[in-house]
Design an enzyme around this catalytic site. Structure first.
Site, PDB file in Angstrom:
ATOM      1  N   TYR A  76      -1.690  -6.009  17.579  1.00  0.00           N
ATOM      2  CA  TYR A  76      -1.797  -5.177  16.380  1.00  0.00           C
ATOM      3  C   TYR A  76      -3.026  -4.288  16.445  1.00  0.00           C
ATOM      4  CZ  TYR A  76      -2.630  -4.032  11.443  1.00  0.00           C
ATOM      5  OH  TYR A  76      -2.885  -3.384  10.267  1.00  0.00           O
ATOM      6  N   ILE A 133       0.835  -1.202   0.000  1.00  0.00           N
ATOM      7  CA  ILE A 133       0.000   0.000   0.000  1.00  0.00           C
ATOM      8  C   ILE A 133       0.870   1.252   0.000  1.00  0.00           C
ATOM      9  CG2 ILE A 133      -1.695   1.320   1.331  1.00  0.00           C
ATOM     10  CD1 ILE A 133      -2.855  -1.317   2.321  1.00  0.00           C
TER      11      ILE A 133
END
Length: 258
Positions: A170, A22
């Site tokens: 996370y 990304i």
């Protein structure tokens, strides 16, 4: 949008280590729109993951970005070290004179359920993803001199839409970025800096097993995974003048899925 809509502006994009990622798609979109781009990477992290580092290394990323005719620069850095965010920003400013756009794309991510968590893993996620981000935004704001077009883009995940019990450390760090967005926006908008966060949803960056890939594809209403370019196009718009009225938002770019 006109191709040169960001001409004269400079962007710093973190986590640009692979052409499949990304971060690279974001950097490329901003270069297409005319921005000069400083890219950050930490190659040892990519090399340690199952997907591996870019096979042709960072020079290939730089060469591809330079094809769009804008200035490109690069530095490596491990945001686990609290001095690195300011070092990266200072290096970018030394090269380009100023930074108008900060896109915080980097992330440290491992899997593990509740029983497998360790204090060390929790700390690394928070230090890289949260501490590193806040110190980058701090450094960005310190060098911003009220120029028009000040933009901060954070990347979060889908933890607010769907349970992710195997990625607790996370999602704790990404949830923090989600919650920071509105308060950072309130603090920085008087200086002409907008702050928004993007949840790009499940994005095909090469990490998924064949089984996971098919499961996610089948569950998405559009019958596909997100592509890195999907998030990049949205971010490309958010950093233009057309989006100056949008700030403090967490935007889900997920194709109708979660």
């Amino acid at each position: 949008m006109p191709e040169a809509v960001l001409k004269g502006r400079v962007a710093l994009v973190t986590g640009v280590g692979r052409r499949k990622g990304i971060g690279f798609a974001i950097a490329q979109q901003l270069a297409i729109l005319g921005a000069d781009v400083f890219i950050h990477s930490f190659s040892p992290y990519d090399a340690s993951q199952a997907w591996g580092a870019d096979p042709d290394g960072v020079p290939a990323l730089i060469a591809t970005l330079q094809e769009h005719g804008t200035r490109i620069a690069h530095a490596e850095g491990n945001f686990l070290d609290p001095v690195v965010p300011h070092q990266i920003m200072n290096t970018a400013v030394q090269i380009f004179g100023h930074i108008d756009i900060l896109v915080v794309n980097h992330a440290y991510s491992t899997t593990g359920n509740l029983e497998e968590l360790t204090a060390a893993e929790i700390d690394i996620h928070l230090q890289v993803n949260v501490q590193g981000t806040l110190l980058l935004v701090q450094a960005f704001a310190a060098q911003h001199q009220g120029r028009s077009g000040g933009r901060v883009i954070l990347l979060t995940s889908g933890q607010h839409l769907n349970p992710m019990p195997s990625e607790l450390a996370y999602i704790a760090s990404k949830g923090a970025l989600h919650q920071l967005t509105l308060s950072l926006s309130a603090h920085l908008i008087p200086r002409g800096i907008t702050v928004n966060a993007i949840n790009p949803g499940a994005t095909d960056t090469g990490y998924a097993t064949a089984e996971l890939y098919e499961s996610v594809r089948a569950a998405n209403p559009q019958g596909r995974w997100g592509q890195p370019e999907d998030a990049a196009r949205l971010i490309g718009w958010l950093v233009t003048d057309d989006a100056q009225w949008v700030t403090g938002q967490v935007i889900n770019s997920t194709g109708g899925g979660v």
